[in-house]
Design an enzyme around this catalytic site. Structure first.
Site, PDB file in Angstrom:
ATOM      1  N   ILE A   1       0.868  -1.171   0.000  1.00  0.00           N
ATOM      2  CA  ILE A   1       0.000   0.000   0.000  1.00  0.00           C
ATOM      3  C   ILE A   1       0.909   1.226   0.000  1.00  0.00           C
ATOM      4  O   ILE A   1       2.068   1.154   0.401  1.00  0.00           O
ATOM      5  CB  ILE A   1      -0.986   0.030   1.189  1.00  0.00           C
ATOM      6  CG1 ILE A   1      -0.264  -0.094   2.530  1.00  0.00           C
ATOM      7  CG2 ILE A   1      -2.031  -1.059   1.053  1.00  0.00           C
ATOM      8  CD1 ILE A   1      -1.202  -0.034   3.726  1.00  0.00           C
ATOM      9  N   ASP A   2       0.388   2.341  -0.476  1.00  0.00           N
ATOM     10  CA  ASP A   2       1.200   3.536  -0.653  1.00  0.00           C
ATOM     11  C   ASP A   2       1.782   4.039   0.664  1.00  0.00           C
ATOM     12  O   ASP A   2       1.230   3.800   1.742  1.00  0.00           O
ATOM     13  CB  ASP A   2       0.364   4.653  -1.287  1.00  0.00           C
ATOM     14  CG  ASP A   2      -0.126   4.304  -2.679  1.00  0.00           C
ATOM     15  OD1 ASP A   2       0.517   3.451  -3.327  1.00  0.00           O
ATOM     16  OD2 ASP A   2      -1.143   4.870  -3.111  1.00  0.00           O
TER      17      ASP A   2
END
Length: 339
Positions: free
Chosen positions: A150-151
Site C-alpha cells: 500500500i502507498d
C-alpha cells in the site's frame, strides 16, 4: 568539457523500455521521472559523457524518446543491491502465526526499500522483529515475504508471508482477485448515487511517470475495478467505502480522481486544494486546518479477508480509522452542523 567514458568499463544500472503510448519527450525530462532522486543536471552530464544509450546508440539530453525505445543508463558503479538492514521500529501487529503476519501500517512508512528509501521501511522493521521474536526457536530464521503493498501515506492493513508456501498461496488469491479488501476514503464532492462501480484501465501517465492515469483504450494499461459506497455526506466532501476487485498501483486514488472526486488532500491527484465549497475566508481557513491535521491523502485500508494458506479457512481482519482521519471527520461533522 566532459571526458568521454568507455561504456565497456561501466555497469548498466538502468534499462527502460518506453511505453507504446509515450508522446515525444526530451530524454532528460523523461528519465527524471523514471529514476528516483535523479536530477536533470546529473542526467544531462551522463548523456554528455555518452553514458546514456537509446537502442544501443549514445544520445544527447535533447533526444526525444519514442515508443518502444530501449534506454540504457551506464554508471561507474555496479547496480546497488538493496541490503535489508534490521531496524528497531515499532510495529502495530494485528495478528501473527507461523505462516503470516498482519500489520497495521502507519502514515509515512514505505513498505519495501527502494532507490530513495533504503531504510526505515516496513520490511526493515519486520526483519528486526523476526530476529528478536520469541517464536524464533520454534520457527527458525524468518524473513518478510511481500504479497502486496500500500502507498507510503496510505494507512491500514497489510498481510506479509513468513514462508514461500504461504507467499505463493496468498499471491495467487491476489492474482485471482479473491481477496476481500475494503478501504475508507474521504473524497471531494458529493455523489448523486449512493453506490457505484468504476471500471477503467490504469497505466502510467505518459506525461508524468510518478502518476497513474485511466485509459478508455482497452489495449492500454490493465483493467481495474473499484466498487464504492457512500458512508457519510458532508456536502462538499463525502466519506466512502471502496472495495477493490483488482489491485493496481494508486487504483483508488486515480479512479476517484478520474470521476471528479479526488481524495481529500491527495497532492498527486489534485486533492490538496479547495475543489468544492464557498469563497469565504473562514471556509478556506477550515480547509487549511483540515489539511494540517491530515497531511496526506485520506485513505485507510480498513479490512482484509482471505483463505488462510494452511488452515484453508476464511480469515478476516479489520482496522479502526487512524486519529488523523477521525479528527478531520469530526471537524467536517461540526462544520456541516453549524452551516
Amino acid at each position: 568539457m566532459v571526458n568521454e567514458i568507455n561504456t565497456e568499463e561501466l555497469y548498466e544500472n538502468y534499462r527502460v523500455v518506453v511505453d507504446k503510448g509515450q508522446s515525444p519527450l526530451r530524454i532528460d525530462k523523461y528519465l527524471m521521472v523514471r529514476i528516483e532522486n535523479a536530477s536533470r543536471n546529473k542526467i544531462q552530464q551522463a548523456a554528455h559523457a555518452d553514458c546514456i544509450k537509446v537502442n544501443s546508440k549514445s544520445v544527447k539530453p535533447n533526444y526525444k524518446v519514442k515508443p518502444n525505445d530501449v534506454i540504457q543508463v551506464f554508471l561507474t558503479t555496479e547496480p546497488r543491491e538493496i541490503e535489508i538492514i534490521p531496524q528497531d521500529i515499532p510495529l502495530d501487529i494485528v495478528y501473527e502465526d507461523k505462516d503470516l503476519i498482519i500489520v497495521n501500517k502507519p502514515m509515512g512508512m514505505v513498505v519495501h526499500p527502494a532507490y530513495g528509501n533504503y531504510d526505515k521501511t516496513l520490511v526493515n522493521a519486520l526483519e528486526w522483529y523476526f530476529q528478536h521474536s520469541p517464536n524464533k526457536e520454534t520457527e527458525g530464521e524468518v524473513h518478510p515475504l511481500l504479497v502486496h503493498r500500500i502507498d507510503k501515506d496510505t494507512t491500514g492493513l497489510l498481510v506479509v508471508a513468513k514462508n514461500e508456501t504461504a507467499q505463493t498461496l496468498l499471491a495467487k488469491q491476489f492474482y485471482d482477485h479473491t481477496i476481500e479488501r475494503t478501504y475508507t476514503a474521504l473524497v471531494w464532492g458529493d455523489f448523486s448515487e449512493n453506490e457505484g462501480t468504476i471500471d477503467k484501465n490504469v497505466a502510467r501517465d505518459i506525461k508524468d511517470r510518478k502518476r497513474m492515469a485511466t485509459y478508455e483504450d482497452p489495449d492500454v494499461g490493465k483493467r481495474a475495478v473499484t466498487h464504492w459506497k457512500v458512508l457519510e455526506r458532508f456536502g462538499y466532501t463525502t466519506l466512502i467505502q471502496c472495495n477493490l476487485e483488482t489491485g493496481r498501483t494508486h487504483q483508488i486514488r486515480v479512479h476517484l480522481s478520474s470521476i471528479g472526486h479526488p481524495l481529500f488532500n491527495d497532492s498527486t491527484y489534485g486533492g490538496d486544494r479547495i475543489l468544492k465549497g464557498t469563497t469565504f475566508s473562514k471556509y478556506k481557513q477550515f480547509i487549511m486546518n483540515c489539511f494540517e491535521e491530515l497531511p496526506r491523502q485520506a485513505l485507510h485500508a480498513t479490512t482484509l479477508g482471505f483463505i488462510h494458506p494452511t488452515t484453508k479457512k476464511e480469515v478476516f481482519f479489520s482496522s479502526n480509522l487512524p486519529d488523523d482521519m477521525l479528527n478531520v471527520l469530526s471537524k467536517w461533522r461540526k462544520y456541516t452542523q453549524q452551516n
